[in-house]
Design a protein around this motif. Structure first.
Motif, PDB file in Angstrom:
ATOM      1  N   TYR A  11      49.861  26.924  40.492  1.00  0.00           N
ATOM      2  CA  TYR A  11      48.435  26.595  40.510  1.00  0.00           C
ATOM      3  C   TYR A  11      47.768  27.262  39.310  1.00  0.00           C
ATOM      4  O   TYR A  11      48.354  28.111  38.648  1.00  0.00           O
ATOM      5  CB  TYR A  11      47.784  27.066  41.820  1.00  0.00           C
ATOM      6  CG  TYR A  11      47.534  28.556  41.882  1.00  0.00           C
ATOM      7  CD1 TYR A  11      46.241  29.073  41.749  1.00  0.00           C
ATOM      8  CD2 TYR A  11      48.577  29.459  42.055  1.00  0.00           C
ATOM      9  CE1 TYR A  11      46.000  30.431  41.793  1.00  0.00           C
ATOM     10  CE2 TYR A  11      48.349  30.823  42.093  1.00  0.00           C
ATOM     11  CZ  TYR A  11      47.058  31.312  41.963  1.00  0.00           C
ATOM     12  OH  TYR A  11      46.823  32.660  41.983  1.00  0.00           O
ATOM     13  N   THR A  12      46.533  26.867  39.036  1.00  0.00           N
ATOM     14  CA  THR A  12      45.775  27.474  37.946  1.00  0.00           C
ATOM     15  C   THR A  12      45.154  28.768  38.453  1.00  0.00           C
ATOM     16  O   THR A  12      44.245  28.749  39.288  1.00  0.00           O
ATOM     17  CB  THR A  12      44.685  26.501  37.451  1.00  0.00           C
ATOM     18  OG1 THR A  12      45.334  25.342  36.916  1.00  0.00           O
ATOM     19  CG2 THR A  12      43.839  27.145  36.365  1.00  0.00           C
ATOM     20  N   GLY A 129      53.440  21.367  28.958  1.00  0.00           N
ATOM     21  CA  GLY A 129      54.087  21.068  30.228  1.00  0.00           C
ATOM     22  C   GLY A 129      55.388  21.837  30.399  1.00  0.00           C
ATOM     23  O   GLY A 129      55.682  22.368  31.478  1.00  0.00           O
ATOM     24  N   PHE A 130      56.152  21.903  29.317  1.00  0.00           N
ATOM     25  CA  PHE A 130      57.416  22.644  29.322  1.00  0.00           C
ATOM     26  C   PHE A 130      57.155  24.118  29.631  1.00  0.00           C
ATOM     27  O   PHE A 130      57.847  24.743  30.438  1.00  0.00           O
ATOM     28  CB  PHE A 130      58.047  22.477  27.936  1.00  0.00           C
ATOM     29  CG  PHE A 130      59.540  22.589  27.897  1.00  0.00           C
ATOM     30  CD1 PHE A 130      60.347  21.748  28.643  1.00  0.00           C
ATOM     31  CD2 PHE A 130      60.157  23.526  27.067  1.00  0.00           C
ATOM     32  CE1 PHE A 130      61.734  21.838  28.573  1.00  0.00           C
ATOM     33  CE2 PHE A 130      61.529  23.624  26.995  1.00  0.00           C
ATOM     34  CZ  PHE A 130      62.319  22.776  27.750  1.00  0.00           C
ATOM     35  N   PHE A 131      56.123  24.667  28.985  1.00  0.00           N
ATOM     36  CA  PHE A 131      55.777  26.085  29.119  1.00  0.00           C
ATOM     37  C   PHE A 131      55.309  26.407  30.543  1.00  0.00           C
ATOM     38  O   PHE A 131      55.746  27.402  31.135  1.00  0.00           O
ATOM     39  CB  PHE A 131      54.691  26.431  28.107  1.00  0.00           C
ATOM     40  CG  PHE A 131      54.277  27.873  28.105  1.00  0.00           C
ATOM     41  CD1 PHE A 131      55.095  28.851  27.559  1.00  0.00           C
ATOM     42  CD2 PHE A 131      53.047  28.256  28.627  1.00  0.00           C
ATOM     43  CE1 PHE A 131      54.708  30.178  27.544  1.00  0.00           C
ATOM     44  CE2 PHE A 131      52.646  29.587  28.608  1.00  0.00           C
ATOM     45  CZ  PHE A 131      53.475  30.556  28.063  1.00  0.00           C
ATOM     46  N   LEU A 132      54.421  25.598  31.102  1.00  0.00           N
ATOM     47  CA  LEU A 132      53.922  25.857  32.445  1.00  0.00           C
ATOM     48  C   LEU A 132      55.055  25.802  33.469  1.00  0.00           C
ATOM     49  O   LEU A 132      55.090  26.598  34.416  1.00  0.00           O
ATOM     50  CB  LEU A 132      52.825  24.854  32.813  1.00  0.00           C
ATOM     51  CG  LEU A 132      51.536  24.914  31.993  1.00  0.00           C
ATOM     52  CD1 LEU A 132      50.577  23.820  32.439  1.00  0.00           C
ATOM     53  CD2 LEU A 132      50.877  26.283  32.076  1.00  0.00           C
ATOM     54  N   GLU A 139      58.313  33.015  37.813  1.00  0.00           N
ATOM     55  CA  GLU A 139      57.356  33.704  38.696  1.00  0.00           C
ATOM     56  C   GLU A 139      56.239  34.382  37.913  1.00  0.00           C
ATOM     57  O   GLU A 139      55.785  35.474  38.233  1.00  0.00           O
ATOM     58  CB  GLU A 139      58.080  34.693  39.618  1.00  0.00           C
ATOM     59  CG  GLU A 139      59.095  34.011  40.525  1.00  0.00           C
ATOM     60  CD  GLU A 139      59.783  34.983  41.470  1.00  0.00           C
ATOM     61  OE1 GLU A 139      59.870  36.186  41.142  1.00  0.00           O
ATOM     62  OE2 GLU A 139      60.244  34.531  42.528  1.00  0.00           O
ATOM     63  N   ILE A 140      55.798  33.686  36.861  1.00  0.00           N
ATOM     64  CA  ILE A 140      54.661  34.121  36.051  1.00  0.00           C
ATOM     65  C   ILE A 140      53.518  33.153  36.317  1.00  0.00           C
ATOM     66  O   ILE A 140      53.716  31.934  36.306  1.00  0.00           O
ATOM     67  CB  ILE A 140      55.026  34.131  34.551  1.00  0.00           C
ATOM     68  CG1 ILE A 140      56.096  35.194  34.268  1.00  0.00           C
ATOM     69  CG2 ILE A 140      53.799  34.353  33.682  1.00  0.00           C
ATOM     70  CD1 ILE A 140      56.686  35.110  32.866  1.00  0.00           C
ATOM     71  N   ASP A 141      52.344  33.681  36.573  1.00  0.00           N
ATOM     72  CA  ASP A 141      51.185  32.837  36.829  1.00  0.00           C
ATOM     73  C   ASP A 141      50.533  32.445  35.509  1.00  0.00           C
ATOM     74  O   ASP A 141      50.669  33.138  34.492  1.00  0.00           O
ATOM     75  CB  ASP A 141      50.193  33.563  37.733  1.00  0.00           C
ATOM     76  CG  ASP A 141      50.775  33.795  39.124  1.00  0.00           C
ATOM     77  OD1 ASP A 141      51.167  32.808  39.756  1.00  0.00           O
ATOM     78  OD2 ASP A 141      50.859  34.966  39.549  1.00  0.00           O
ATOM     79  N   SER A 142      49.789  31.328  35.531  1.00  0.00           N
ATOM     80  CA  SER A 142      49.240  30.805  34.276  1.00  0.00           C
ATOM     81  C   SER A 142      47.919  30.082  34.489  1.00  0.00           C
ATOM     82  O   SER A 142      47.640  29.590  35.585  1.00  0.00           O
ATOM     83  CB  SER A 142      50.246  29.845  33.621  1.00  0.00           C
ATOM     84  OG  SER A 142      50.510  28.753  34.480  1.00  0.00           O
ATOM     85  N   ILE A 170      48.465  34.145  30.770  1.00  0.00           N
ATOM     86  CA  ILE A 170      49.636  34.345  31.619  1.00  0.00           C
ATOM     87  C   ILE A 170      49.646  35.780  32.137  1.00  0.00           C
ATOM     88  O   ILE A 170      49.146  36.696  31.485  1.00  0.00           O
ATOM     89  CB  ILE A 170      50.965  34.020  30.902  1.00  0.00           C
ATOM     90  CG1 ILE A 170      51.117  34.834  29.610  1.00  0.00           C
ATOM     91  CG2 ILE A 170      51.076  32.528  30.623  1.00  0.00           C
ATOM     92  CD1 ILE A 170      52.479  34.654  28.936  1.00  0.00           C
ATOM     93  N   GLY A 171      50.194  35.946  33.309  1.00  0.00           N
ATOM     94  CA  GLY A 171      50.261  37.265  33.929  1.00  0.00           C
ATOM     95  C   GLY A 171      50.651  37.115  35.386  1.00  0.00           C
ATOM     96  O   GLY A 171      51.414  36.217  35.751  1.00  0.00           O
TER      97      GLY A 171
END
Length: 198
Positions: A11-12, A129-132, A139-142, A170-171
């Motif tokens: 999710y965002t 899209g690849f990065f997200l 398990e990194i939020d974005s 990111i974090g």
């Protein structure tokens, strides 16, 4: 975990834990993943800028409207840029196989500089899209964000021949983030409204 489950979980992120940073090892992995991103005719008309320096991050946050808090709290900000000088891009693609250059010369270049730049920018969105997807798998939020002052970003980052398109914070989420699916279920159109099978 199945990718479908990851898609449901992603999710965002609206609120980050500022005390939790992404490890250098994971950042290096994300950099390599971006390097391997797909693009039409292997064009790679991009540059990705990882910002960990807090002072620079604050400057960029101040040029990011309502995204300011997210950027300040996040571990890193990744700025996605596209080549903005067609001649630079053409010099780059001449390193590629003849078929790729022929496609560009025959089908893209005749459309003119504006269309070529649009096409290059579209390639950067493929990398997003690849990065997200990579982030959620790691398990990194974005938080992808277009709500930024693009020219300010260009100035702060002293970009030459490239143009900022968007950025991704990111974090790791703050447990109280009200936007996570366990608290605020995702809202998506029904499958039959967006998928057609022939």
């Amino acid at each position: 975990m199945r990718f479908l489950d990851l898609a449901k979980d992603r999710y965002t992120t609206k609120k980050y834990n500022p005390n939790r940073k992404i490890s250098d090892e994971k950042i290096q992995e994300l950099k390599e993943i971006l390097r391997l991103s797909p693009s039409s005719i292997n064009s790679q008309p991009w540059k990705f800028i990882f910002v960990a320096d807090e002072r620079t991050k604050r400057e960029l946050a101040n040029a990011s409207y309502f995204n300011k808090q997210k950027i300040n709290e996040a571990s890193h900000l990744v700025v996605f840029t596209a080549i903005d000088v067609v001649e630079k891009f053409e010099a780059q693609i001449h390193q590629y196989p003849l078929g790729s250059v022929s496609y560009y010369n025959q089908f893209l270049k005749p459309k003119g500089e504006t269309e070529v730049k649009y096409w290059m920018q579209h390639q950067v969105y493929l990398a997003l899209g690849f990065f997200l997807s990579a982030c959620v798998r790691m398990e990194i939020d974005s938080t992808p964000m277009e709500g930024i002052q693009h020219e300010e970003y260009d100035s702060i980052l002293q970009l030459k021949d490239y143009k900022t398109l968007f950025a991704v914070a990111i974090g790791y989420r703050d447990p109280s983030d009200a936007n996570q699916p366990s608290i605020n279920p995702k809202s998506r159109l029904p499958l039959e409204h967006i998928i057609q099978s022939l």
